[in-house]
Design an enzyme around this catalytic site. Structure first.
Site, short mmCIF file in Angstrom:
data_model
loop_
_atom_site.label_atom_id
_atom_site.label_comp_id
_atom_site.label_asym_id
_atom_site.label_seq_id
_atom_site.Cartn_x
_atom_site.Cartn_y
_atom_site.Cartn_z
N CYS A 289 3.28 1.82 2.90
CA CYS A 289 4.51 1.02 2.91
C CYS A 289 5.64 1.79 2.23
O CYS A 289 6.76 1.83 2.73
CB CYS A 289 4.30 -0.30 2.17
SG CYS A 289 3.11 -1.36 2.96
N ASP B 17 5.54 -36.01 -11.75
CA ASP B 17 6.51 -36.55 -10.82
C ASP B 17 5.75 -36.68 -9.50
O ASP B 17 4.72 -36.04 -9.32
CB ASP B 17 7.68 -35.56 -10.70
CG ASP B 17 8.57 -35.88 -9.55
OD1 ASP B 17 8.92 -37.06 -9.42
OD2 ASP B 17 8.91 -34.97 -8.79
N ASP C 101 9.52 -31.47 -10.29
CA ASP C 101 10.29 -30.49 -9.53
C ASP C 101 11.72 -30.91 -9.26
O ASP C 101 12.57 -30.09 -8.99
CB ASP C 101 9.60 -30.19 -8.20
CG ASP C 101 9.81 -31.32 -7.21
OD1 ASP C 101 9.78 -32.48 -7.65
OD2 ASP C 101 10.02 -31.05 -6.02
N ASP D 135 14.15 -34.62 -12.72
CA ASP D 135 13.08 -34.37 -13.70
C ASP D 135 13.50 -33.41 -14.80
O ASP D 135 12.83 -33.30 -15.82
CB ASP D 135 11.84 -33.78 -13.01
CG ASP D 135 11.24 -34.74 -12.02
OD1 ASP D 135 11.19 -35.94 -12.35
OD2 ASP D 135 10.83 -34.30 -10.94
N CYS E 105 0.84 -1.19 0.00
CA CYS E 105 0.00 0.00 0.00
C CYS E 105 0.87 1.25 0.00
O CYS E 105 2.09 1.17 0.10
CB CYS E 105 -0.90 0.02 1.22
SG CYS E 105 0.06 0.03 2.73
#
Lengths: 49, 741
Positions: B33, B438, B618, B622, B30
């Site tokens: 901040c 996976d 991940d 892989d 915001c």
């Protein structure tokens, strides 16, 4: 219709000024943080306390 | 022990003694901040400048060298209440910012020129049907030429350059017909103006450039936004390593600063920051992020360890190595290179359309010229009509048809928590008919969780979880997630590798291994499950901790199957660990204990059946299969090499983003095809009119803007979402602050 000879270039020159202003604003980084600019206007830190 | 952080690699210095650092900041949401961070920092002595970029959630800080260190700047931010992570802007990102600026300049110039030429053109069009003299018309045409030629020369560069590149490699892309159309339209108009003709097409040429630049700029802006978000996430994820600077002194350094030969201390609960060889110490490590195997491996001095594996029980001293021949990393890298090499070049839809479009249009124009010549028209009239055909077919609608959908769809995906890496990922995602998952870290959560939380008395659970907050052990970390009150007990003492003790309500409580707490536990038959015990005031609770499915995995799997996709699981884990997951998700096609090469073989087999495979994975193991698949997705928790291979990355704990990605891509693909057909229909109507020689600049302008607006409006429909969105998990959200609009 001779008036066109200077009126039309004048209109173009005005447009060019607008374009130059845009290019300046682009160069000075005013488009780097589009979301922040909208929020910064809400903070009062430009007022002297 | 107070540790110093060495962040010098992120700091740039100038001659005047000012240091500069860029940071990705969490939780900037915001206006206040921005104010808090900037004012708070500027009041810190030594800091010269602090500027928040709200769009990218980044902070640029300048300070006087010598008065502060980079670590102190980050601590100052922490005191203000913000977590910041040093950030090294990728070279790519700053190049892209430069490119975006250039596109915006071109766009501004084209817009200025289009407006002014239109002003003159409308005067000419109305003058042509009233009493305009020829001198006035010529004057207006010359003025138009004066604006149009330099404007096109500058603003047309993105298209001309890309067209030249394509021609040099003997290919045709959409920019080739665009460039030809613009150049011919301008040349013809100039010739017509010089010969005092009634029609000039300066406005069409410039307007075309303006519309196309709008599309190009938006496309680029969307891509930059996703890249910035991905960069922030990478900065938030970046970890520090504890490096021995001498025999006794330890310095924290960013992982990116590690070099082969460095000696590191890896404590229990920390991930290996780099590949290496264990010098001393003994521990168990969890390599699920590397191999998918959930059972832990004991390591002692001399063992090879891989980046991303979690150290469980004891502190290790590790020497950083480069990948040696014969190691897993080496095998992965070799397979990866091969897979990338073999990846058949997928022709993008736009290029396919361009290949079809360019010859057809240019042939039509040639036929028009020849036809008029055969019918006895003068060479001048025939050529003018031929160029008018080129102008009216000018691929305005066609060139916007696909990018417009892409911009809207990648925006929708971004809000759904899917960040695209590859430009054409949407097209390829839409073609998928098989998904290969996976298991570890993809179908299951990347970190282990308490499996029997519901079976334990809630009061006991809360106490145990709060006690777990005092421990660094990974099993304790899993238990600590269950705590509602995130305050650790005072005076809690940890015995590394065994457990924690504290006094709760005047009685001693302990949490740790069964022997540590003196509780007998029947041996568990469930593989991959770890046990920790909590004992307090004569009562005890046993917690089973294991990999848990993502909370919505079953729902997402069912939804994906309902889309007509065939689901497979290819895992590096043991069959006994994979079978229950496959059963829970209703996936019958699964294979376990696969090496990276076996995974590729399985994917190649599917491809040989003519399937388009989406690989979701991940682990480091892989990475090659992600590259081998038609298109690939990774969770944000994936290993770095793996994430770099994925066409898109999804955020959060849920698996639904996979579903979102496929459905959004399919919808986008449908809209792309619709848009292409709209463009074809437009041409089918406009071309015969142009061939017959009835096109005036007015008709060309109206047709061009009409068709462009039509396809753009149609593209906006890609925003629609099939299902109400649930929140992306909170740390990710603060990194993105993707606001639904």
């Amino acid at each position: 219709m001779n008036v066109l000879v200077y009126l039309v270039p004048m209109a173009l020159a005005l447009g060019l000024i607008g374009l130059a202003a845009f290019m300046w604003s682009l160069r000075s980084g005013q488009y780097d943080d589009m979301d922040g600019a909208g929020l910064r206007v809400l903070s009062d830190d430009d007022l002297q306390r | 022990m107070a540790e110093t952080i060495d962040l010098s690699m992120f700091v740039t210095r100038d001659a005047a003694g000012t240091a500069h650092m860029d940071l990705a900041v969490e939780g900037v949401g915001c206006a206040s901040c921005i104010h808090k961070i900037e004012n708070g920092l500027i009041q810190t002595p030594g800091i010269v400048k602090a500027r928040v970029n709200f769009t990218d959630r980044r902070l640029a800080v300048d300070w006087r060298e010598g008065e502060l260190t980079a670590g102190e700047v980050i601590q100052a931010l922490e005191r203000i209440g913000y977590q910041a992570h040093p950030f090294q802007a990728a070279r790519l990102e700053s190049d892209e910012a430069e490119h975006a600026r250039w596109l915006l300049k071109c766009l501004a110039l084209a817009g200025f020129a289009a407006m002014n030429i239109m002003l003159l053109s409308v005067s000419v069009w109305s003058g042509n049907v009233s009493d305009m003299t020829q001198e006035t018309r010529d004057f207006f045409h010359w003025l138009s030429a004066l604006i149009a030629l330099p404007a096109a020369a500058y603003a047309g560069q993105p298209f001309f350059q890309s067209a030249l590149r394509a021609i040099r490699t003997r290919q045709v892309n959409m920019d080739v017909p665009i460039s030809i159309g613009v150049v011919l339209a301008l040349g013809m108009s100039l010739f017509e103006t010089a010969s005092h003709a009634e029609h000039a097409y300066f406005d069409s040429a410039i307007m075309l450039l303006f519309f196309l630049l709008c599309g190009r700029y938006l496309d680029h802006a969307m891509r930059r936004k996703t890249r910035a978000a991905a960069g922030n996430l990478a900065a938030l994820k970046a970890e520090v390593a504890h490096r021995f600077s001498s025999d006794s002194e330890i310095v924290m350094v960013p992982v990116a600063a590690l070099r082969p030969g460095d000696r590191l201390l890896v404590r229990p609960g920390e991930r290996m920051p780099a590949d290496g060889v264990v010098l001393s110490g003994a521990s168990e490590i969890d390599e699920s992020l590397v191999t998918g195997e959930t059972a832990r491996r004991p390591v002692t001095s001399g063992a090879t360890v891989y980046a991303g594996s979690m150290n469980f029980s004891g502190a290790l001293t590790v020497r950083v190595t480069v990948a040696g021949a014969g190691t897993l990393i080496d095998e992965v890298q070799r397979l990866l290179d091969k897979a990338i090499e073999q990846k058949s070049k997928v022709v993008r839809l736009t290029d396919r359309a361009a290949r079809l479009y360019a010859p057809v249009v240019h042939a039509t124009a040639a036929i028009t010229v020849l036809g008029w010549l055969a019918a006895g028209a003068s060479a001048h009239d025939a050529i003018v009509t031929g160029i008018a055909v080129l102008i009216i077919t000018c691929p305005c609608a066609l060139a916007l048809a696909i990018p417009a959908v892409q911009v809207v769809a990648s925006g929708a995906l971004f809000r759904a928590g899917v960040i695209l890496n590859a430009g054409d990922a949407i097209e390829r995602l839409a073609e998928v008919d098989t998904i290969v998952f996976d298991k570890t870290g993809t179908l299951t959560l990347p970190e282990p969780r308490v499996a029997n939380a519901a079976a334990v008395d809630p009061g006991m659970l809360e106490c145990a979880a709060r006690l777990a907050l005092s421990s660094r052990h990974p099993l304790a970390a899993a238990l600590a997630r269950e705590a509602h009150q995130k305050t650790p007990y005072e005076g809690a003492k940890e015995e590394a590798g065994h457990g924690v003790r504290a006094e709760i309500d005047g009685m001693e409580a302990c949490l740790g291994s069964p022997t540590f707490c003196g509780v007998n536990v029947p041996p568990t038959d469930e593989p991959g499950t770890s046990i920790i015990v909590y004992a307090h005031a004569g009562h005890s609770a046993i917690f089973e901790i294991r990999q848990k499915l993502r909370p919505d995995a079953a729902v997402a799997a069912k939804a994906l199957a309902a889309l007509g996709l065939e689901l497979h699981i290819l895992s590096g884990d043991r069959p006994a660990a994979v079978a229950p997951v496959a059963a829970a998700l209703g996936i019958s096609a699964w294979q376990a204990s696969l090496r990276p090469a076996d995974k590729i073989a399985a994917i190649e087999a599917l491809k040989a059946e003519g399937r388009r495979v989406l690989m979701v994975g991940d682990g480091l193991n892989d990475a090659p299969s992600l590259a081998a698949a038609h298109v690939s997705l990774s969770p944000i928790s994936a290993a770095d090499i793996t994430q770099a291979q994925a066409d898109a990355v999804f955020l959060g704990e849920r698996l639904t983003p996979v579903w979102e990605a496929v459905t959004t891509a399919r919808r986008a693909r449908r809209l792309m095809m619709q848009n292409l057909w709209l463009a074809v229909i437009y041409n089918a109507i406009a071309v015969p009119i142009a061939m017959a020689g009835y096109v005036t600049p007015l008709i060309a302008a109206a047709a061009m803007s009409g068709s462009s607006i039509l396809v753009t409006l149609n593209a906006l429909r890609a925003r629609r979402r099939g299902r109400p969105r649930q929140a992306v998990s909170s740390p990710m959200r603060s990194a993105l602050q993707a606001r639904p609009s």
